[in-house]
Design a protein around this motif. Structure first.
Motif, mmCIF file in Angstrom:
data_model
loop_
_atom_site.group_PDB
_atom_site.id
_atom_site.type_symbol
_atom_site.label_atom_id
_atom_site.label_comp_id
_atom_site.label_asym_id
_atom_site.label_seq_id
_atom_site.Cartn_x
_atom_site.Cartn_y
_atom_site.Cartn_z
ATOM 1 N N GLU A 122 0.821 -1.218 0.000
ATOM 2 C CA GLU A 122 0.000 0.000 0.000
ATOM 3 C C GLU A 122 0.854 1.267 0.000
ATOM 4 O OE1 GLU A 122 -4.238 1.289 0.708
ATOM 5 O OE2 GLU A 122 -3.016 0.161 -0.692
ATOM 6 N N ALA A 123 1.841 1.314 0.887
ATOM 7 C CA ALA A 123 2.686 2.499 0.959
ATOM 8 C C ALA A 123 3.466 2.702 -0.335
ATOM 9 C CB ALA A 123 3.642 2.400 2.144
ATOM 10 N N GLY A 124 3.887 1.616 -0.954
ATOM 11 C CA GLY A 124 4.628 1.728 -2.201
ATOM 12 C C GLY A 124 3.805 2.334 -3.311
ATOM 13 N N TYR A 125 2.566 1.907 -3.442
ATOM 14 C CA TYR A 125 1.700 2.477 -4.486
ATOM 15 C C TYR A 125 1.433 3.956 -4.232
ATOM 16 C CZ TYR A 125 0.898 -2.259 -6.187
ATOM 17 O OH TYR A 125 1.073 -3.516 -6.710
ATOM 18 N N VAL A 126 1.229 4.321 -2.980
ATOM 19 C CA VAL A 126 0.989 5.734 -2.674
ATOM 20 C C VAL A 126 2.234 6.555 -2.987
ATOM 21 C CG1 VAL A 126 0.404 7.379 -0.863
ATOM 22 C CG2 VAL A 126 -0.755 5.172 -0.944
ATOM 23 N N ASP A 127 3.415 6.030 -2.687
ATOM 24 C CA ASP A 127 4.658 6.735 -3.008
ATOM 25 C C ASP A 127 4.802 6.927 -4.518
ATOM 26 O OD1 ASP A 127 5.233 6.804 -0.330
ATOM 27 O OD2 ASP A 127 6.817 5.273 -0.409
ATOM 28 N N ILE A 128 4.424 5.921 -5.290
ATOM 29 C CA ILE A 128 4.504 6.044 -6.744
ATOM 30 C C ILE A 128 3.559 7.140 -7.234
ATOM 31 C CG2 ILE A 128 3.949 4.881 -8.921
ATOM 32 C CD1 ILE A 128 5.063 2.302 -7.627
ATOM 33 N N ILE A 129 2.368 7.223 -6.656
ATOM 34 C CA ILE A 129 1.442 8.288 -7.038
ATOM 35 C C ILE A 129 2.047 9.654 -6.710
ATOM 36 C CG2 ILE A 129 -0.793 9.343 -6.492
ATOM 37 C CD1 ILE A 129 -1.876 6.480 -6.252
ATOM 38 N N ALA A 130 2.735 9.752 -5.566
ATOM 39 C CA ALA A 130 3.412 11.006 -5.237
ATOM 40 C C ALA A 130 4.431 11.369 -6.318
ATOM 41 C CB ALA A 130 4.092 10.889 -3.877
ATOM 42 N N TYR A 131 5.161 10.389 -6.802
ATOM 43 C CA TYR A 131 6.118 10.643 -7.877
ATOM 44 C C TYR A 131 5.414 11.078 -9.167
ATOM 45 C CZ TYR A 131 9.642 9.773 -11.471
ATOM 46 O OH TYR A 131 10.488 9.900 -12.538
ATOM 47 N N VAL A 132 4.298 10.441 -9.485
ATOM 48 C CA VAL A 132 3.521 10.839 -10.662
ATOM 49 C C VAL A 132 3.071 12.296 -10.536
ATOM 50 C CG1 VAL A 132 1.370 10.443 -11.930
ATOM 51 C CG2 VAL A 132 2.787 8.500 -11.222
ATOM 52 N N LEU A 133 2.639 12.686 -9.348
ATOM 53 C CA LEU A 133 2.234 14.083 -9.136
ATOM 54 C C LEU A 133 3.424 15.022 -9.330
ATOM 55 C CD1 LEU A 133 -0.091 13.776 -5.997
ATOM 56 C CD2 LEU A 133 -0.758 13.935 -8.406
ATOM 57 N N ALA A 134 4.599 14.621 -8.853
ATOM 58 C CA ALA A 134 5.788 15.458 -9.006
ATOM 59 C C ALA A 134 6.147 15.643 -10.475
ATOM 60 C CB ALA A 134 6.961 14.844 -8.243
ATOM 61 N N VAL A 135 6.121 14.555 -11.242
ATOM 62 C CA VAL A 135 6.457 14.656 -12.662
ATOM 63 C C VAL A 135 5.448 15.531 -13.401
ATOM 64 C CG1 VAL A 135 6.747 13.345 -14.794
ATOM 65 C CG2 VAL A 135 7.676 12.454 -12.661
ATOM 66 N N ASN A 136 4.209 15.504 -12.966
ATOM 67 C CA ASN A 136 3.186 16.359 -13.568
ATOM 68 C C ASN A 136 3.218 17.784 -13.040
ATOM 69 O OD1 ASN A 136 1.135 14.884 -15.477
ATOM 70 N ND2 ASN A 136 1.710 13.381 -13.911
ATOM 71 N N ALA A 137 4.237 18.104 -12.230
ATOM 72 C CA ALA A 137 4.490 19.451 -11.732
ATOM 73 C C ALA A 137 3.406 19.968 -10.797
ATOM 74 C CB ALA A 137 4.708 20.429 -12.895
ATOM 75 N N PHE A 138 2.731 19.072 -10.089
ATOM 76 C CA PHE A 138 1.870 19.500 -9.002
ATOM 77 C C PHE A 138 2.753 19.750 -7.785
ATOM 78 C CE2 PHE A 138 -1.033 16.698 -11.510
ATOM 79 C CZ PHE A 138 -1.866 17.722 -11.964
ATOM 80 N N PRO A 139 2.558 20.818 -7.057
ATOM 81 C CA PRO A 139 3.500 21.187 -5.996
ATOM 82 C C PRO A 139 3.490 20.207 -4.829
ATOM 83 C CG PRO A 139 1.545 22.584 -5.925
ATOM 84 C CD PRO A 139 1.443 21.781 -7.186
ATOM 85 N N HIS A 140 4.647 20.036 -4.197
ATOM 86 C CA HIS A 140 4.731 19.204 -3.010
ATOM 87 C C HIS A 140 4.549 20.060 -1.755
ATOM 88 C CE1 HIS A 140 8.735 20.745 -2.015
ATOM 89 N NE2 HIS A 140 9.063 20.571 -3.276
ATOM 90 N N GLY A 141 4.283 19.385 -0.652
ATOM 91 C CA GLY A 141 4.141 20.070 0.625
ATOM 92 C C GLY A 141 4.985 19.390 1.681
ATOM 93 N N GLU A 142 4.598 19.563 2.946
ATOM 94 C CA GLU A 142 5.347 18.976 4.045
ATOM 95 C C GLU A 142 4.842 17.582 4.403
ATOM 96 O OE1 GLU A 142 8.058 20.310 5.334
ATOM 97 O OE2 GLU A 142 7.840 21.952 3.880
ATOM 98 N N ALA A 143 3.519 17.389 4.363
ATOM 99 C CA ALA A 143 2.927 16.120 4.775
ATOM 100 C C ALA A 143 2.957 15.111 3.637
ATOM 101 C CB ALA A 143 1.493 16.332 5.251
ATOM 102 N N GLU A 144 2.968 13.825 4.004
ATOM 103 C CA GLU A 144 2.952 12.777 3.004
ATOM 104 C C GLU A 144 1.516 12.406 2.636
ATOM 105 O OE1 GLU A 144 5.411 9.427 3.861
ATOM 106 O OE2 GLU A 144 7.238 10.623 3.587
ATOM 107 N N LEU A 145 1.339 12.023 1.391
ATOM 108 C CA LEU A 145 0.061 11.492 0.934
ATOM 109 C C LEU A 145 -0.173 10.123 1.575
ATOM 110 C CD1 LEU A 145 -2.325 11.873 -1.124
ATOM 111 C CD2 LEU A 145 -0.934 10.567 -2.749
ATOM 112 N N THR A 146 -1.424 9.839 1.932
ATOM 113 C CA THR A 146 -1.800 8.531 2.453
ATOM 114 C C THR A 146 -2.942 7.973 1.622
ATOM 115 O OG1 THR A 146 -3.433 9.422 4.003
ATOM 116 C CG2 THR A 146 -1.155 9.229 4.795
ATOM 117 N N ALA A 147 -3.209 6.685 1.764
ATOM 118 C CA ALA A 147 -4.295 6.066 1.010
ATOM 119 C C ALA A 147 -5.636 6.685 1.381
ATOM 120 C CB ALA A 147 -4.309 4.556 1.254
#
Length: 267
Positions: A122-147
């Motif tokens: 589960e955590a791995g898939y969520v991390d991959i989605i975070a990477y997809v958001l980064a490549v699409n240039a959506f801004p990052h923040g301080e907190a991590e995405l969760t399921a």
């Protein structure tokens, strides 16, 4: 490429995107039920998060990059542009997922890689989605995405939450008419994203009947069977939206379903 390389692009695009929510409550409610989730941000207020609100961390996206390169790049491409599977970046990502919540992306991700669904955890898939958001240039923040958080986060592109991308599957309500051999929906509502290509039924049908008409006209393409019995009716039309760039051209819907909502177009 390290995730930090996307930082300046994220900041630039993120600063431009704080758009208002304009969808009507009735349309948004139908949308939310049709895709099996909550209504989008236009119905629930400006506080609902979107991909523009820094919903993942930079460190999380870096972990996702490593997992992506090991498990996903062979099919989706080193740069997410697609190789043997659909692209995960740019217009293709917004066309596939714009107007929906991130939990839909997560649900799809869990089915990968082929022959090993669920193997990344589960955590791995969520991390991959975070990477997809980064490549699409959506801004990052301080907190991590969760399921669980993914189910709250709306996906949309630079044109705002109400912009439905070209070739997306949509639902519209309007008046059915014909000019010679071509069918049209006139007085049509704004197109709403849907995952269901079939005519609405049950509670969703009742909500669809309550949707207000609008000022749009859509040409209906490849309508089968013939909607002759519904001429002059208020109808629901579903299909793939085709936006025509030429000045004065009528947008079209490549139809998957046309159904009568009322024998008279106006209440």
């Amino acid at each position: 490429m390290p995730v930090s390389a996307f930082g300046s692009r994220e900041a630039e695009r993120g600063a431009r995107r704080r758009v208002g929510r304009r969808a009507t409550l009735a349309a948004a409610t139908v949308f939310g039920l049709a895709v099996g989730g909550a209504a989008p941000a236009g119905a629930q207020g400006a506080d609902e998060p979107s991909v523009w609100d820094g919903v993942y961390s930079e460190a999380q996206a870096e972990r996702g990059r490593q997992l992506y390169e090991a498990s996903c790049a062979r099919c989706h491409g080193d740069d997410l542009s697609g190789a043997n599977a659909r692209p995960l970046a740019g217009e293709s990502f917004i066309r596939d997922w714009g107007g929906l919540k991130l939990d839909g992306v997560l649900t799809r991700a869990r089915t990968m890689p082929p022959g090993a669904a669920g193997s990344l955890g589960e955590a791995g898939y969520v991390d991959i989605i975070a990477y997809v958001l980064a490549v699409n240039a959506f801004p990052h923040g301080e907190a991590e995405l969760t399921a669980s958080r993914a189910g709250e986060v709306l996906v949309y592109g630079e044109d705002g939450p109400d912009a439905v991308p070209n070739f997306a599957m949509v639902q519209v309500v309007g008046c059915l008419s014909r000019e010679e051999t071509t069918w049209f929906v006139t007085d049509g509502s704004e197109p709403i994203r849907t995952r269901d290509p079939d005519a609405s039924a049950g509670d969703i049908l009742e909500l669809t009947r309550a949707m207000p008409l609008g000022g749009n006209t859509f040409e209906l393409m490849y309508v089968f069977p013939s909607p002759d019995p519904y001429a002059g009716h208020r109808v629901e039309a579903k299909g793939f939206l085709i936006r025509r760039a030429e000045a004065g051209a009528t947008d079209a819907i490549n139809v998957t379903a046309v159904a009568s909502l009322s024998p008279a177009c106006t209440p």
